[in-house]
Motif scaffolding. Structure first.
Motif, PDB file in Angstrom:
ATOM      1  N   LYS A 355     -19.642  32.765  19.684  1.00 25.98           N
ATOM      2  CA  LYS A 355     -18.440  32.185  19.073  1.00 25.98           C
ATOM      3  C   LYS A 355     -17.418  32.910  19.687  1.00 25.98           C
ATOM      4  O   LYS A 355     -17.500  34.226  20.315  1.00 25.98           O
ATOM      5  N   ILE A 356     -16.500  32.193  19.809  1.00 22.93           N
ATOM      6  CA  ILE A 356     -14.854  32.693  20.321  1.00 22.93           C
ATOM      7  C   ILE A 356     -14.102  32.855  18.876  1.00 22.93           C
ATOM      8  O   ILE A 356     -13.912  31.494  18.641  1.00 22.93           O
ATOM      9  N   VAL A 357     -13.544  33.761  18.551  1.00 25.43           N
ATOM     10  CA  VAL A 357     -12.796  33.710  17.455  1.00 25.43           C
ATOM     11  C   VAL A 357     -11.291  34.472  17.299  1.00 25.43           C
ATOM     12  O   VAL A 357     -11.298  35.440  17.944  1.00 25.43           O
ATOM     13  N   ASP A 358     -10.480  33.798  16.992  1.00 20.87           N
ATOM     14  CA  ASP A 358      -9.118  34.062  17.002  1.00 20.87           C
ATOM     15  C   ASP A 358      -8.843  35.218  16.185  1.00 20.87           C
ATOM     16  O   ASP A 358      -9.205  35.262  14.927  1.00 20.87           O
ATOM     17  N   PRO A 359      -8.512  36.529  16.723  1.00 17.88           N
ATOM     18  CA  PRO A 359      -8.542  37.783  15.870  1.00 17.88           C
ATOM     19  C   PRO A 359      -7.544  37.470  14.737  1.00 17.88           C
ATOM     20  O   PRO A 359      -7.611  38.034  13.766  1.00 17.88           O
ATOM     21  N   ALA A 360      -6.613  36.677  15.335  1.00 19.56           N
ATOM     22  CA  ALA A 360      -5.455  36.585  14.250  1.00 19.56           C
ATOM     23  C   ALA A 360      -5.855  36.015  12.869  1.00 19.56           C
ATOM     24  O   ALA A 360      -5.274  36.281  11.816  1.00 19.56           O
ATOM     25  N   THR A 361      -6.455  34.791  13.083  1.00 16.97           N
ATOM     26  CA  THR A 361      -6.843  34.221  11.860  1.00 16.97           C
ATOM     27  C   THR A 361      -8.430  34.119  11.493  1.00 16.97           C
ATOM     28  O   THR A 361      -8.660  33.794  10.194  1.00 16.97           O
ATOM     29  N   GLY A 362      -9.178  34.739  12.418  1.00 17.97           N
ATOM     30  CA  GLY A 362     -10.749  34.893  11.844  1.00 17.97           C
ATOM     31  C   GLY A 362     -11.409  33.449  11.921  1.00 17.97           C
ATOM     32  O   GLY A 362     -12.693  33.172  11.663  1.00 17.97           O
ATOM     33  N   GLU A 363     -10.529  32.521  12.410  1.00 17.84           N
ATOM     34  CA  GLU A 363     -11.235  31.131  12.941  1.00 17.84           C
ATOM     35  C   GLU A 363     -11.834  30.934  14.279  1.00 17.84           C
ATOM     36  O   GLU A 363     -11.154  31.543  15.336  1.00 17.84           O
ATOM     37  N   GLU A 364     -13.051  30.216  14.452  1.00 18.13           N
ATOM     38  CA  GLU A 364     -13.154  30.102  15.870  1.00 18.13           C
ATOM     39  C   GLU A 364     -12.261  29.080  16.654  1.00 18.13           C
ATOM     40  O   GLU A 364     -11.417  28.253  15.959  1.00 18.13           O
ATOM     41  N   VAL A 365     -12.194  29.337  17.946  1.00 14.55           N
ATOM     42  CA  VAL A 365     -11.341  28.455  18.738  1.00 14.55           C
ATOM     43  C   VAL A 365     -12.173  27.016  18.894  1.00 14.55           C
ATOM     44  O   VAL A 365     -13.245  26.991  18.570  1.00 14.55           O
ATOM     45  N   GLU A 366     -11.234  26.139  19.461  1.00 12.40           N
ATOM     46  CA  GLU A 366     -12.130  24.887  19.783  1.00 12.40           C
ATOM     47  C   GLU A 366     -12.714  24.857  21.178  1.00 12.40           C
ATOM     48  O   GLU A 366     -11.853  25.604  22.237  1.00 12.40           O
ATOM     49  N   TYR A 367     -13.917  24.489  21.174  1.00 13.18           N
ATOM     50  CA  TYR A 367     -14.285  24.653  22.561  1.00 13.18           C
ATOM     51  C   TYR A 367     -14.368  23.326  23.124  1.00 13.18           C
ATOM     52  O   TYR A 367     -14.242  22.386  22.711  1.00 13.18           O
ATOM     53  N   PRO A 368     -14.257  23.378  24.488  1.00 12.94           N
ATOM     54  CA  PRO A 368     -13.968  22.204  25.426  1.00 12.94           C
ATOM     55  C   PRO A 368     -15.186  21.418  25.394  1.00 12.94           C
ATOM     56  O   PRO A 368     -16.398  21.840  25.072  1.00 12.94           O
ATOM     57  N   GLU A 369     -14.777  20.179  25.528  1.00 13.66           N
ATOM     58  CA  GLU A 369     -16.158  19.154  25.629  1.00 13.66           C
ATOM     59  C   GLU A 369     -17.102  19.623  26.971  1.00 13.66           C
ATOM     60  O   GLU A 369     -16.454  19.950  28.029  1.00 13.66           O
ATOM     61  N   ALA A 370     -18.442  19.472  26.702  1.00 17.08           N
ATOM     62  CA  ALA A 370     -19.305  19.698  27.801  1.00 17.08           C
ATOM     63  C   ALA A 370     -18.816  18.791  28.916  1.00 17.08           C
ATOM     64  O   ALA A 370     -18.593  17.551  28.914  1.00 17.08           O
ATOM     65  N   GLY A 371     -18.998  19.552  30.167  1.00 20.02           N
ATOM     66  CA  GLY A 371     -18.606  18.768  31.350  1.00 20.02           C
ATOM     67  C   GLY A 371     -16.864  18.530  31.515  1.00 20.02           C
ATOM     68  O   GLY A 371     -16.569  18.184  32.899  1.00 20.02           O
ATOM     69  N   SER A 372     -15.937  18.726  30.705  1.00 21.19           N
ATOM     70  CA  SER A 372     -14.695  18.788  30.839  1.00 21.19           C
ATOM     71  C   SER A 372     -14.161  19.963  31.782  1.00 21.19           C
ATOM     72  O   SER A 372     -14.686  20.966  31.637  1.00 21.19           O
ATOM     73  N   ASP A 373     -12.782  19.735  32.305  1.00 27.74           N
ATOM     74  CA  ASP A 373     -12.324  20.707  33.152  1.00 27.74           C
ATOM     75  C   ASP A 373     -11.349  21.380  32.193  1.00 27.74           C
ATOM     76  O   ASP A 373     -10.520  22.165  32.504  1.00 27.74           O
ATOM     77  N   GLN A 374     -11.478  21.418  30.787  1.00 29.82           N
ATOM     78  CA  GLN A 374     -10.633  22.134  30.040  1.00 29.82           C
ATOM     79  C   GLN A 374     -11.135  23.802  29.770  1.00 29.82           C
ATOM     80  O   GLN A 374     -12.252  23.833  30.046  1.00 29.82           O
ATOM     81  N   VAL A 375     -10.275  24.668  29.228  1.00 32.69           N
ATOM     82  CA  VAL A 375     -10.796  25.661  28.973  1.00 32.69           C
ATOM     83  C   VAL A 375     -10.354  26.041  27.349  1.00 32.69           C
ATOM     84  O   VAL A 375      -9.367  25.587  26.905  1.00 32.69           O
ATOM     85  N   SER A 376     -11.001  26.787  26.599  1.00 33.60           N
ATOM     86  CA  SER A 376     -10.683  27.168  25.329  1.00 33.60           C
ATOM     87  C   SER A 376      -9.650  28.147  25.238  1.00 33.60           C
ATOM     88  O   SER A 376      -9.234  28.824  26.192  1.00 33.60           O
ATOM     89  N   ALA A 377      -8.925  28.243  24.163  1.00 34.80           N
ATOM     90  CA  ALA A 377      -8.008  29.451  23.723  1.00 34.80           C
ATOM     91  C   ALA A 377      -8.469  30.570  23.837  1.00 34.80           C
ATOM     92  O   ALA A 377      -9.918  30.830  23.700  1.00 34.80           O
ATOM     93  N   PRO A 378      -8.123  31.882  23.970  1.00 31.04           N
ATOM     94  CA  PRO A 378      -8.899  33.064  23.997  1.00 31.04           C
ATOM     95  C   PRO A 378      -9.067  33.531  22.819  1.00 31.04           C
ATOM     96  O   PRO A 378      -8.500  33.255  21.749  1.00 31.04           O
ATOM     97  N   GLY A 379     -10.255  34.256  22.385  1.00 29.84           N
ATOM     98  CA  GLY A 379     -10.522  34.963  21.145  1.00 29.84           C
ATOM     99  C   GLY A 379     -11.629  36.039  21.396  1.00 29.84           C
ATOM    100  O   GLY A 379     -12.179  36.063  22.542  1.00 29.84           O
ATOM    101  N   GLU A 380     -12.029  36.527  20.327  1.00 31.49           N
ATOM    102  CA  GLU A 380     -13.027  37.544  20.280  1.00 31.49           C
ATOM    103  C   GLU A 380     -14.319  36.992  20.664  1.00 31.49           C
ATOM    104  O   GLU A 380     -14.690  36.088  19.810  1.00 31.49           O
ATOM    105  N   LEU A 381     -15.167  37.366  21.530  1.00 28.35           N
ATOM    106  CA  LEU A 381     -16.644  37.126  21.956  1.00 28.35           C
ATOM    107  C   LEU A 381     -17.426  37.414  20.791  1.00 28.35           C
ATOM    108  O   LEU A 381     -17.510  38.839  20.773  1.00 28.35           O
ATOM    109  N   TRP A 382     -18.141  36.642  20.167  1.00 31.19           N
ATOM    110  CA  TRP A 382     -19.586  37.098  19.246  1.00 31.19           C
ATOM    111  C   TRP A 382     -20.684  36.724  19.791  1.00 31.19           C
ATOM    112  O   TRP A 382     -20.600  35.546  20.330  1.00 31.19           O
ATOM    113  N   ILE A 383     -21.752  37.381  19.641  1.00 30.86           N
ATOM    114  CA  ILE A 383     -22.854  37.232  20.484  1.00 30.86           C
ATOM    115  C   ILE A 383     -24.085  37.441  19.358  1.00 30.86           C
ATOM    116  O   ILE A 383     -24.183  38.390  18.500  1.00 30.86           O
TER     117      ILE A 383
END
Ligand code: 4UW
Length: 532
Positions: A355-383
């Motif tokens: 998961k990638i989680v915005d530390p300010a809100t505790g919400e997960e960021v939006e993940y880019p669609e598979a195969g797209s050339d977008q990148v997500s917003a930064p957040g804390e990496l959870w594994i």
């Protein structure tokens, strides 16, 4: 939501580390070189290694070491490390590996915290090991010196006893195998509880992607005492029946001459070595064309630097990401991942979920669609995965802060993910500093600085030096009327800490920025540093 590894799940055998690595060894592999001493050329083949592992296990049992006891191992990379490390695990005991750079005080803290019963060391490190053992009450007979020293038994002495390995039984899923130390997201180093299953899982998760096999010759310069060398060299390397050429410390000339002489095929390094490989004139004097892959981890690898190494050495360069608490590998660019950017650490290993989680809100960021050339917003990496630690030894509070009730480990690193699932580490939320890939816990340096009578307050963060390497910098508030120079501060620290923890930059400030609850606002110090 969360996103999963792109790879199919792999089977994780329910076995001890010893059974997993050596239980099914083929007859034809027994004569292969397992560990080769880079200095002397002495070869330990797989048959001899397995014999020594069992001999060490027998000798430990004869000394009263029981299942669940902790045994410390304090040594640079030498072939005997493999026999002792796996001997401890074979006996059902728990290996706590100690950084060979540690001074007596640091060794003593780890011995005390882990409640180690015995310590294995080498003669050049005996003074500090002995001082620590004396301080915590470990008797001389329980200080074993691998290469021998007056008044101590050696590995040879233990093996000569010829004691058979004990018949031990434990559940690999829950029984602890190792206790490396890590400061985690905050505070002082803590024992990271890793089970046999954690270690077996991590090798199983990465083996299909590394492309290493029995024809590979690995240069074992990354320390076995650190989780990177432990899992990738000492466990994965031995599992695939590769040959490991040991180097006790990094020396560029020896590194290059061994690579040439032993026809090294796979190099595992941390970023400072990449700097030398990309830039140092010595590299041109050696034929290191046998190298087919250079694998970097433990700190951020600059993309341009990685590409420069690939170009100069005509080899693949790969980056991985890991953490002691993850046994350690959670992400890597696979051997065949030519399409993945070197600015990233590649994709999540099999059987794992992120998961990638915005530390300010505790919400997960939006993940880019598979195969797209977008990148997500930064957040804390959870594994989440079978390689995630059980917790920190005797520290429920730190465990609770790091592992959530859904089983996700909060890494304290800030990451982004692209449409291919490649994760890049872009910042660090936690206080940890990495100096040449080694952990430096700022909390330790801050409390040490506060013991100086002329220092009123202090905060320590990592800053980048001219080479782009992270170094510890102290921000110091002086007592009124104090006259202390930057050099005075650095000398005061360097006299008391292990060498990798030295403060290498100092700034004097009026006040350490703190939150209402008194926490140091490292973010503000980092921002001020960047603006500088
Ligand atoms: N980029 C940016 C990276 C990276 C990084 C680590 O001392 P520890 O606990 O553990 C390690 C383990 C590193 C590792 C092991 C196996 C492996 O294959 C591999 O890639 C080749 C690397 O260093 O420190 C953990 C912390 O180190 C930072 C990050 O902050 C992490 O939480 N770190 N790798 N590629 N940062």
């Amino acid at each position: 939501m969360s996103f999963k590894s792109p790879f199919p799940d792999v089977e994780i055998p329910n076995k001890s580390v010893y059974d997993f690595l050596f239980g099914d060894i083929a007859d034809e592999d027994l004569a292969r070189p397992a560990l080769v001493d880079g200095s002397s050329g002495a070869v330990t083949d797989y048959k001899t290694l397995i014999g020594q592992i069992n001999g060490v296990a027998g000798a430990l049992a004869a000394r009263g070491v029981e299942v669940g006891d902790v045994v410390a191992l304090h040594s640079p990379n030498v072939p005997a490390f493999g026999s002792v490390f796996h001997g401890i695990l074979r006996a059902g005991a728990i290996a706590t590996t100690i950084n060979a750079l540690y001074n007596a005080e640091d060794i003593g803290k780890q011995l005390t915290d882990s409640k180690a019963k015995m310590i294995f060391t080498v003669s050049p490190l005996l003074p500090q090991a002995k001082a620590a053992a004396d301080a915590v009450g470990i008797a001389a007979e329980n200080v074993i010196v691998l290469d021998g020293a007056e008044g101590h038994q050696s590995l040879k002495d233990l093996l000569t006893e010829g004691a058979a390995a004990p018949d031990v039984s434990f559940d690999p899923a829950t029984h602890l195998a190792v206790l490396p130390y890590s400061s985690g997201t905050t505070g002082r180093p803590k024992g990271v509880m890793l089970t046999h299953r954690n270690l077996v899982a991590n090798v199983s998760q990465i083996q299909p992607r590394m492309g290493a096999d029995h024809d590979d010759v690995l240069l074992a310069v990354l320390p076995f005492f650190h989780i990177y060398g432990m899992t990738v060299l000492l466990n994965l390397g031995l599992k695939v029946r590769a040959s490991l050429i040991t180097m006790p410390r990094f020396d560029l000339e020896q590194f290059l001459s061994l690579t040439t002489e032993k026809k090294i095929t796979y190099l595992f390094i941390a970023p400072p070595v990449a700097v030398a490989l990309a830039k140092h004139p010595l590299v041109d004097k050696y034929d290191i064309s046998s190298v087919r892959c250079v694998f970097s981890g433990a700190a951020a690898l600059d993309e341009n630097l990685g590409n420069a190494v690939a170009k100069r050495l005509h080899t693949k360069v790969r980056q991985g990401y890991g953490m002691s608490e993850l046994s350690p590998v959670s992400h890597s660019i696979p051997f065949d991942g030519d399409d993945m950017p070197l600015s990233s650490c590649g994709v999540a290993v099999a059987n794992s979920e992120n998961k990638i989680v915005d530390p300010a809100t505790g919400e997960e960021v939006e993940y880019p669609e598979a195969g797209s050339d977008q990148v997500s917003a930064p957040g804390e990496l959870w594994i989440k995965g079978p390689n995630v630690m059980v917790g920190y030894l005797n520290n429920d509070e730190a465990t609770k802060e790091t592992l959530d009730s859904d089983g996700f480990l909060h890494t304290g690193d800030i990451a982004i993910v692209d449409g291919q699932g490649c994760v890049s580490i872009v910042d660090r939320l936690k206080e940890l500093i990495k100096y040449k890939g080694y952990q430096v816990p700022p909390a330790e340096l801050e409390s040490l600085l506060l013991t100086h009578p002329q220092i009123a307050d202090a905060a320590v963060i990592g800053v980048l030096d001219d080479e782009g390497e992270e170094v510890p910098k102290a921000f110091v508030v002086l007592q009124q009327g104090a006259e202390l120079s930057e050099d005075d501060v650095m000398t005061f620290v360097s006299e008391k800490v292990s060498p990798h923890k030295k403060v290498r930059r100092v700034a004097f400030i009026d006040v350490v920025p703190k939150s209402a609850s008194g926490k140091i606002l490292r973010k503000d110090l980092r921002a001020a540093e960047k603006a500088h």
